[in-house]
Design a protein around this motif. Structure first.
Motif, PDB file in Angstrom:
ATOM      1  N   GLU A   1    -102.787  -8.845  86.060  1.00  0.00           N
ATOM      2  CA  GLU A   1    -103.858  -8.232  86.798  1.00  0.00           C
ATOM      3  C   GLU A   1    -103.580  -8.653  88.206  1.00  0.00           C
ATOM      4  O   GLU A   1    -103.959  -7.719  89.234  1.00  0.00           O
ATOM      5  CB  GLU A   1    -105.062  -9.261  86.454  1.00  0.00           C
ATOM      6  N   ALA A   2    -102.863  -9.503  88.791  1.00  0.00           N
ATOM      7  CA  ALA A   2    -102.577  -9.967  90.028  1.00  0.00           C
ATOM      8  C   ALA A   2    -101.781  -8.925  90.844  1.00  0.00           C
ATOM      9  O   ALA A   2    -101.338  -8.991  92.015  1.00  0.00           O
ATOM     10  CB  ALA A   2    -101.996 -11.259  90.421  1.00  0.00           C
ATOM     11  N   ALA A   3    -100.906  -8.122  89.981  1.00  0.00           N
ATOM     12  CA  ALA A   3     -99.698  -7.378  90.438  1.00  0.00           C
ATOM     13  C   ALA A   3    -100.536  -6.145  91.457  1.00  0.00           C
ATOM     14  O   ALA A   3    -101.572  -5.768  91.384  1.00  0.00           O
ATOM     15  CB  ALA A   3     -99.289  -6.429  89.566  1.00  0.00           C
ATOM     16  N   PRO A   4     -99.458  -5.751  92.583  1.00  0.00           N
ATOM     17  CA  PRO A   4     -99.928  -5.018  93.421  1.00  0.00           C
ATOM     18  C   PRO A   4    -100.155  -3.416  92.958  1.00  0.00           C
ATOM     19  O   PRO A   4    -100.369  -2.648  93.760  1.00  0.00           O
ATOM     20  CB  PRO A   4     -99.100  -5.081  94.627  1.00  0.00           C
ATOM     21  N   ILE A   5     -99.519  -3.085  91.905  1.00  0.00           N
ATOM     22  CA  ILE A   5     -99.504  -1.727  91.248  1.00  0.00           C
ATOM     23  C   ILE A   5    -100.233  -2.025  89.813  1.00  0.00           C
ATOM     24  O   ILE A   5    -100.204  -3.110  89.327  1.00  0.00           O
ATOM     25  CB  ILE A   5     -98.239  -1.275  91.302  1.00  0.00           C
ATOM     26  N   SER A   6    -100.650  -0.806  89.393  1.00  0.00           N
ATOM     27  CA  SER A   6    -101.281  -0.808  88.075  1.00  0.00           C
ATOM     28  C   SER A   6    -100.465  -0.929  86.893  1.00  0.00           C
ATOM     29  O   SER A   6     -98.967  -0.725  87.183  1.00  0.00           O
ATOM     30  CB  SER A   6    -102.060   0.420  87.935  1.00  0.00           C
ATOM     31  N   ARG A   7    -100.709  -1.375  85.651  1.00  0.00           N
ATOM     32  CA  ARG A   7     -99.810  -1.378  84.659  1.00  0.00           C
ATOM     33  C   ARG A   7     -98.973  -0.194  84.292  1.00  0.00           C
ATOM     34  O   ARG A   7     -97.927  -0.172  84.002  1.00  0.00           O
ATOM     35  CB  ARG A   7    -100.773  -1.770  83.469  1.00  0.00           C
ATOM     36  N   ASP A   8     -99.882   1.066  84.470  1.00  0.00           N
ATOM     37  CA  ASP A   8     -99.167   2.199  84.176  1.00  0.00           C
ATOM     38  C   ASP A   8     -97.995   2.803  85.301  1.00  0.00           C
ATOM     39  O   ASP A   8     -97.019   3.148  84.860  1.00  0.00           O
ATOM     40  CB  ASP A   8    -100.129   3.376  84.207  1.00  0.00           C
ATOM     41  N   GLU A   9     -98.535   1.976  86.383  1.00  0.00           N
ATOM     42  CA  GLU A   9     -97.377   2.412  87.708  1.00  0.00           C
ATOM     43  C   GLU A   9     -96.143   1.533  87.196  1.00  0.00           C
ATOM     44  O   GLU A   9     -94.962   2.101  87.234  1.00  0.00           O
ATOM     45  CB  GLU A   9     -98.025   2.155  89.038  1.00  0.00           C
ATOM     46  N   ALA A  10     -96.233   0.264  87.004  1.00  0.00           N
ATOM     47  CA  ALA A  10     -95.096  -0.542  86.737  1.00  0.00           C
ATOM     48  C   ALA A  10     -94.427   0.045  85.553  1.00  0.00           C
ATOM     49  O   ALA A  10     -93.076  -0.038  85.612  1.00  0.00           O
ATOM     50  CB  ALA A  10     -95.616  -2.000  86.128  1.00  0.00           C
TER      51      ALA A  10
ATOM     52  N   TYR B   1     -88.465   5.127  89.365  1.00  0.00           N
ATOM     53  CA  TYR B   1     -89.251   5.336  90.619  1.00  0.00           C
ATOM     54  C   TYR B   1     -90.675   5.563  90.403  1.00  0.00           C
ATOM     55  O   TYR B   1     -90.926   5.814  89.275  1.00  0.00           O
ATOM     56  CB  TYR B   1     -88.369   6.899  91.044  1.00  0.00           C
ATOM     57  N   LEU B   2     -91.185   5.511  91.678  1.00  0.00           N
ATOM     58  CA  LEU B   2     -92.463   5.495  91.503  1.00  0.00           C
ATOM     59  C   LEU B   2     -93.164   6.140  92.790  1.00  0.00           C
ATOM     60  O   LEU B   2     -92.749   5.792  93.672  1.00  0.00           O
ATOM     61  CB  LEU B   2     -93.213   4.028  91.487  1.00  0.00           C
ATOM     62  N   VAL B   3     -93.901   7.217  92.565  1.00  0.00           N
ATOM     63  CA  VAL B   3     -94.603   7.951  94.013  1.00  0.00           C
ATOM     64  C   VAL B   3     -96.085   7.422  93.975  1.00  0.00           C
ATOM     65  O   VAL B   3     -96.874   7.605  93.253  1.00  0.00           O
ATOM     66  CB  VAL B   3     -94.522   9.384  93.426  1.00  0.00           C
ATOM     67  N   ARG B   4     -96.501   6.913  95.144  1.00  0.00           N
ATOM     68  CA  ARG B   4     -97.917   6.607  95.496  1.00  0.00           C
ATOM     69  C   ARG B   4     -98.327   7.185  96.696  1.00  0.00           C
ATOM     70  O   ARG B   4     -97.866   7.162  97.689  1.00  0.00           O
ATOM     71  CB  ARG B   4     -97.897   4.816  95.584  1.00  0.00           C
TER      72      ARG B   4
ATOM     73  N   ALA C   1     -92.583  -4.436  96.679  1.00  0.00           N
ATOM     74  CA  ALA C   1     -90.996  -4.764  96.587  1.00  0.00           C
ATOM     75  C   ALA C   1     -90.917  -6.110  95.770  1.00  0.00           C
ATOM     76  O   ALA C   1     -89.934  -6.504  94.898  1.00  0.00           O
ATOM     77  CB  ALA C   1     -90.340  -4.445  97.773  1.00  0.00           C
ATOM     78  N   GLU C   2     -91.585  -7.243  96.417  1.00  0.00           N
ATOM     79  CA  GLU C   2     -91.447  -8.518  96.008  1.00  0.00           C
ATOM     80  C   GLU C   2     -91.914  -8.407  94.335  1.00  0.00           C
ATOM     81  O   GLU C   2     -91.240  -9.384  93.337  1.00  0.00           O
ATOM     82  CB  GLU C   2     -92.457  -9.537  96.583  1.00  0.00           C
ATOM     83  N   PHE C   3     -92.820  -7.737  94.176  1.00  0.00           N
ATOM     84  CA  PHE C   3     -93.184  -7.798  92.510  1.00  0.00           C
ATOM     85  C   PHE C   3     -92.329  -6.994  91.815  1.00  0.00           C
ATOM     86  O   PHE C   3     -91.831  -7.582  90.730  1.00  0.00           O
ATOM     87  CB  PHE C   3     -94.633  -6.977  92.513  1.00  0.00           C
ATOM     88  N   LEU C   4     -91.793  -5.656  92.116  1.00  0.00           N
ATOM     89  CA  LEU C   4     -90.644  -5.128  91.500  1.00  0.00           C
ATOM     90  C   LEU C   4     -89.578  -6.005  91.030  1.00  0.00           C
ATOM     91  O   LEU C   4     -89.011  -5.942  90.034  1.00  0.00           O
ATOM     92  CB  LEU C   4     -90.361  -3.825  92.129  1.00  0.00           C
ATOM     93  N   LEU C   5     -89.060  -6.738  92.197  1.00  0.00           N
ATOM     94  CA  LEU C   5     -87.856  -7.486  92.019  1.00  0.00           C
ATOM     95  C   LEU C   5     -88.022  -9.072  91.641  1.00  0.00           C
ATOM     96  O   LEU C   5     -87.108  -9.813  91.582  1.00  0.00           O
ATOM     97  CB  LEU C   5     -87.211  -7.601  93.562  1.00  0.00           C
ATOM     98  N   ASN C   6     -89.170  -9.480  91.771  1.00  0.00           N
ATOM     99  CA  ASN C   6     -89.819 -10.787  91.107  1.00  0.00           C
ATOM    100  C   ASN C   6     -88.916 -11.689  92.007  1.00  0.00           C
ATOM    101  O   ASN C   6     -88.444 -12.661  91.856  1.00  0.00           O
ATOM    102  CB  ASN C   6     -89.582 -10.917  89.754  1.00  0.00           C
ATOM    103  N   ASP C   7     -88.885 -11.712  93.444  1.00  0.00           N
ATOM    104  CA  ASP C   7     -88.160 -12.567  94.374  1.00  0.00           C
ATOM    105  C   ASP C   7     -88.633 -12.224  95.941  1.00  0.00           C
ATOM    106  O   ASP C   7     -89.489 -10.944  96.098  1.00  0.00           O
ATOM    107  CB  ASP C   7     -86.909 -12.224  94.218  1.00  0.00           C
ATOM    108  N   ARG C   8     -88.494 -13.266  96.605  1.00  0.00           N
ATOM    109  CA  ARG C   8     -88.729 -12.796  98.116  1.00  0.00           C
ATOM    110  C   ARG C   8     -87.599 -11.784  98.384  1.00  0.00           C
ATOM    111  O   ARG C   8     -86.646 -11.707  97.800  1.00  0.00           O
ATOM    112  CB  ARG C   8     -88.545 -13.980  98.991  1.00  0.00           C
TER     113      ARG C   8
END
Ligand code: AKG
Length: 311
Positions: free
Chosen positions: A37-46, A54-57, A123-130
Motif C-alpha cells: 500500500e505504501a508504494a508510489p504506484i498502484s498494484r496494477d501499474e507495478a 515499461y509504464l506510461v503515467r 525509481a527507488e520503488f522499481l529498483l528497491n534501492d537508493r
C-alpha cells in the motif's frame, strides 16, 4: 583501482561478440520491490511494468510546471551554435540540436525534476534501492528533420561501454511536447526486457562519436528484431505533454524520424541503483566521457516532494 574492480566483477551479460549474436534469459528481476500500500504506484501499474518492461503515467505535472519545463528546454536548445558544449549533439545532417546531455547540470530546474518523488521516488520503488543519475538527456526531435533512434537495449550499451554490472536501472522519460502516433513517439517491445541480446561486433574506439547520431554497433540483428516484434508485438508510448514513461534498462525500444511539422521533445533521466555502480566497461577499451556516463559523482538522490517552481 577501476581495473581491479573489473577483475572482481563477473560478467553476467557478455556482449559485442566477434562472430555471433546470442540470446540468453535475463538474470535480474525487472521489478525489484514487492508491491505494498505504501508504494508510489498502484498494484496494477507495478504488475504492468514487471510484465511489459515499461509504464506510461499521464498528467503528472500541473500546467504551470509544464510551462516552466518547456521554456527551459527551448532556452537550452537555442544556445548559439558557437557556444554549444561537447555534450550538445546535433542531427546527422543538420545543425539542429538532437540531444542535450547532462540536463541536470545545465539547468537547476531539470536537476530538481530528476529528484522529484514523481520520478526518483518511483525509481527507488522499481529498483528497491537508493538511486543516482547515470545519465540525463533531452532529445528534441525537431519537426521535418528529427532523425530516428534505431532499435536497441540501453543496458547493452551501458554494460558494454559504461560498465554497469546488472540490470538494475530505469529510465524516466518526461514528455515535453505531445507525443502522437505520427511525430516519432517512443516505440517499445513489451516483454523484450526478459531476454538479453548479446550483440554481434566488437566496439570501435570512441564509438559514441557516431552512435549518438546513428547507432550501428550494439544493436540486434534485423531477423532478431523481426522475431521479437512478431512474438511480443510493438507498442507506442504516446500521450500529452507531462506524461511520464518509465522503461526498464533492457526493454528494446527506438523511434521513427519526424517528418511532421510538430517537434517531439522528451527529457530522459536514467536512474541506477547505488549498489549497481559502474566498474570498468565490459566490452570497450575505455569508459565513455563523464557527460554520457556518470562515474565520478555517484550521489544518492533524496527524493523531493512538492511542486516545481521558478528559481
Ligand atoms: C536514446 O536516446 O537512447 C533513445 O532511445 C531515445 C529514443 C527517443 O528519443 O525516441
Amino acid at each position: 583501482h577501476d581495473t581491479l574492480q573489473h577483475f572482481d566483477a563477473v560478467d553476467a551479460y557478455p556482449t559485442r561478440l566477434p562472430d555471433r549474436e546470442q540470446i540468453t534469459p535475463r538474470r535480474d528481476p525487472v521489478l525489484w520491490s514487492d508491491w505494498s500500500e505504501a508504494a508510489p504506484i498502484s498494484r496494477d501499474e507495478a504488475e504492468h511494468y514487471r510484465e511489459n518492461g515499461y509504464l506510461v503515467r499521464r498528467d503528472m505535472f500541473s500546467p504551470d510546471e509544464l510551462e516552466l519545463l518547456v521554456d527551459t528546454a527551448k532556452h537550452l536548445r537555442d544556445t548559439d551554435a558557437d557556444k554549444r558544449p561537447a555534450d550538445f549533439v546535433t542531427e546527422p545532417n543538420s545543425d539542429d540540436v538532437r540531444t542535450v546531455f547532462r540536463l541536470d547540470e545545465h539547468s537547476p530546474l531539470f536537476a530538481r525534476l530528476a529528484a522529484d518523488t514523481r520520478l526518483a521516488g518511483v525509481a527507488e520503488f522499481l529498483l528497491n534501492d537508493r538511486v543516482y543519475l547515470h545519465q540525463s538527456r533531452l532529445n528534441y526531435k525537431p519537426g521535418f528533420k528529427g532523425k530516428e533512434f534505431y532499435w536497441h537495449s540501453d543496458f547493452e550499451t551501458w554494460h558494454a561501454e559504461d560498465g554497469l554490472p546488472r540490470m538494475r536501472a530505469v529510465s524516466a522519460s518526461v514528455l515535453l511536447t505531445d507525443n502522437s502516433s505520427t511525430n516519432g513517439p517512443l516505440m517499445l517491445i513489451p516483454g523484450s526486457q526478459g531476454e538479453f541480446i548479446a550483440c554481434l561486433g566488437e566496439t570501435p574506439d570512441d564509438n559514441h562519436e557516431s552512435s549518438l547520431k546513428a547507432q550501428e554497433v550494439g544493436v540486434p540483428q534485423p531477423d532478431t528484431i523481426t522475431r521479437f516484434a512478431q512474438h511480443f508485438g510493438l507498442d507506442t508510448a504516446t500521450g500529452p505533454t507531462g506524461t511520464v514513461v518509465f522503461f526498464d534498462c533492457n526493454t528494446l525500444h527506438g523511434s521513427n524520424g519526424n517528418i511532421t511539422p510538430d517537434p517531439r521533445s522528451n527529457a530522459f533521466f536514467v536512474f541506477n541503483a547505488v549498489t549497481n555502480r559502474p566498474v570498468s566497461p565490459f566490452a570497450a577499451s575505455k569508459p565513455r566521457p563523464q557527460w554520457l556516463a556518470n562515474r565520478e559523482l555517484i550521489q544518492p538522490i533524496d527524493p523531493i516532494e512538492g511542486r516545481l517552481t521558478r528559481g
